[in-house]
Design a protein around this motif. Structure first.
Motif, PDB file in Angstrom:
ATOM      1  N   PRO A  91       4.857  93.962  82.801  1.00 43.12           N
ATOM      2  CA  PRO A  91       6.092  94.693  81.773  1.00 43.12           C
ATOM      3  C   PRO A  91       7.169  94.415  82.032  1.00 43.12           C
ATOM      4  O   PRO A  91       7.779  95.015  80.950  1.00 43.12           O
ATOM      5  N   GLU A  92       6.934  94.337  83.043  1.00 43.71           N
ATOM      6  CA  GLU A  92       9.114  94.273  83.020  1.00 43.71           C
ATOM      7  C   GLU A  92       9.745  93.114  82.654  1.00 43.71           C
ATOM      8  O   GLU A  92      10.441  92.719  82.090  1.00 43.71           O
ATOM      9  N   ALA A  93       8.951  92.089  81.736  1.00 46.21           N
ATOM     10  CA  ALA A  93       9.503  90.711  81.391  1.00 46.21           C
ATOM     11  C   ALA A  93       9.573  90.956  79.455  1.00 46.21           C
ATOM     12  O   ALA A  93       9.498  91.704  79.260  1.00 46.21           O
ATOM     13  N   ASP A  94      10.790  90.113  79.437  1.00 41.33           N
ATOM     14  CA  ASP A  94      11.061  90.415  77.872  1.00 41.33           C
ATOM     15  C   ASP A  94      10.321  90.176  77.004  1.00 41.33           C
ATOM     16  O   ASP A  94       9.045  89.395  76.964  1.00 41.33           O
ATOM     17  N   PRO A  95       9.762  90.560  75.961  1.00 44.83           N
ATOM     18  CA  PRO A  95       9.278  90.195  74.600  1.00 44.83           C
ATOM     19  C   PRO A  95       9.433  88.680  73.989  1.00 44.83           C
ATOM     20  O   PRO A  95      10.414  88.189  74.684  1.00 44.83           O
ATOM     21  N   MET A 127      13.399  82.478  81.117  1.00 45.36           N
ATOM     22  CA  MET A 127      14.303  81.915  82.021  1.00 45.36           C
ATOM     23  C   MET A 127      14.510  83.398  83.156  1.00 45.36           C
ATOM     24  O   MET A 127      13.330  83.773  83.478  1.00 45.36           O
ATOM     25  N   ALA A 128      14.584  82.645  84.121  1.00 48.99           N
ATOM     26  CA  ALA A 128      14.655  83.537  85.427  1.00 48.99           C
ATOM     27  C   ALA A 128      14.534  84.677  85.663  1.00 48.99           C
ATOM     28  O   ALA A 128      15.489  85.263  84.897  1.00 48.99           O
ATOM     29  N   GLY A 129      14.633  85.592  86.239  1.00 45.62           N
ATOM     30  CA  GLY A 129      13.708  87.354  86.008  1.00 45.62           C
ATOM     31  C   GLY A 129      12.772  87.644  84.563  1.00 45.62           C
ATOM     32  O   GLY A 129      12.953  88.642  84.598  1.00 45.62           O
ATOM     33  N   GLY A 130      11.845  86.850  84.300  1.00 48.49           N
ATOM     34  CA  GLY A 130      11.444  87.045  82.913  1.00 48.49           C
ATOM     35  C   GLY A 130      12.167  86.958  81.439  1.00 48.49           C
ATOM     36  O   GLY A 130      12.310  88.045  80.162  1.00 48.49           O
ATOM     37  N   GLY A 143      17.110  75.564  88.269  1.00 49.89           N
ATOM     38  CA  GLY A 143      17.062  76.746  88.978  1.00 49.89           C
ATOM     39  C   GLY A 143      16.660  77.929  88.245  1.00 49.89           C
ATOM     40  O   GLY A 143      16.778  78.923  88.903  1.00 49.89           O
ATOM     41  N   THR A 144      17.178  77.744  86.415  1.00 46.95           N
ATOM     42  CA  THR A 144      16.886  78.722  86.019  1.00 46.95           C
ATOM     43  C   THR A 144      15.434  79.152  84.940  1.00 46.95           C
ATOM     44  O   THR A 144      15.000  80.114  84.315  1.00 46.95           O
ATOM     45  N   PHE A 145      14.488  78.187  85.039  1.00 45.62           N
ATOM     46  CA  PHE A 145      13.361  78.511  84.601  1.00 45.62           C
ATOM     47  C   PHE A 145      12.290  78.626  85.507  1.00 45.62           C
ATOM     48  O   PHE A 145      12.528  78.813  86.516  1.00 45.62           O
ATOM     49  N   ARG A 149       6.031  83.320  85.396  1.00 45.86           N
ATOM     50  CA  ARG A 149       6.272  83.453  83.818  1.00 45.86           C
ATOM     51  C   ARG A 149       6.108  82.835  83.080  1.00 45.86           C
ATOM     52  O   ARG A 149       5.424  82.702  81.679  1.00 45.86           O
ATOM     53  N   ASN A 150       6.132  81.514  83.145  1.00 49.73           N
ATOM     54  CA  ASN A 150       5.897  80.309  81.975  1.00 49.73           C
ATOM     55  C   ASN A 150       4.902  79.895  82.560  1.00 49.73           C
ATOM     56  O   ASN A 150       3.468  79.753  81.273  1.00 49.73           O
TER      57      ASN A 150
END
Ligand SMILES: [Zn+2]
Length: 235
Positions: A91-95, A127-130, A143-145, A149-150
């Motif tokens: 739920p914290e990740a972006d659409p 990206m990092a942090g969803g 570093g940013t992948f 979440r992916n």
């Protein structure tokens, strides 16, 4: 999980009406999809016979190219189901950012070799942090992948059972494959099935796989199967 799920569904139903579980198929079918006998008419990699416009569901995804958001029934179901599950799981990740699928009638789409039959969709990677970039796709380095979440995105897509293949840059594939084995999420054999070695027979013949393609460091290219489970290009 149950509480979060209920909250999401309540919020969703309040804002968009009851487009959940049993009613969703009816909603999608309302776009027009005859040929229920075979369920395969209109599945082509060249044109889109009876396309469905991907509904606007901003809680789940953002359509970056609304005029190119027409897909086959399977394509629309895969995107709606996957994005809904991801909302529950993360739920914290972006659409998700959804790029080009196909134009209303399909056929040539500027900037693409495929995307002609409503069975291909470009989907943003995390990206990092969803985070997702709603303005478009952003090329990501190691570093940013966002590995975790992916992998959740890819495994949720594959779990639909409707995926022919997913195209992604080989650097990301190698990182994901190593991650899933290291974390005990896949055995070596399972990892070879999902991420078959380049040039292997499985990489061309199997379905439900992730394969390298150039220029895919910033998004997934997802191709779905036809309604009968066949590959469109084998018909
Ligand atoms: Zn694509």
């Amino acid at each position: 999980m149950t509480i979060a799920l209920t909250l999401v569904l309540s919020a969703f139903a309040a804002e968009y009406g009851p487009l959940v579980e049993g009613t969703e198929g009816d909603e999608i079918a309302a776009g027009g999809h005859g040929q229920a006998d075979t369920g395969v008419v209109g599945c082509s990699d060249q044109y889109l016979g009876e396309g469905i416009d991907l509904p606007e569901l901003p809680l789940f995804y953002y359509r970056a190219q609304p005029s190119h958001s027409w897909g086959s029934r399977e394509m629309v179901e895969v995107i709606v189901d996957t994005s809904r599950h991801l909302r529950w799981l993360m739920p914290e990740a972006d659409p998700l950012t959804i790029g080009d699928i196909s134009s209303e009638r399909g056929g040539f789409l500027s900037g693409h070799k495929s995307h002609r039959g409503g069975i291909d969709a470009d989907i943003g990677i995390y990206m990092a942090g969803g985070k997702q970039d709603p303005r478009g796709f952003t090329a990501l380095g190691p570093g940013t992948f966002d590995l975790e979440r992916n992998w959740m995105l890819i495994s949720t897509l594959l779990d639909t059972g409707k995926i022919d293949m997913i195209l992604l840059d080989r650097g990301h594939i190698e990182r994901l494959r190593a991650y899933t084995v290291r974390a005990g999420l896949l055995t070596d054999d399972e990892a070879e099935h999902v991420f078959p070695s380049e040039g292997s027979r499985a990489s061309w013949e199997n379905v439900g796989i992730v394969r390298h393609a150039p220029n895919h460091a910033d998004h997934l290219h997802v191709r779905v199967l036809c309604a009968d489970g066949s590959k469109a290009d084998a018909r």
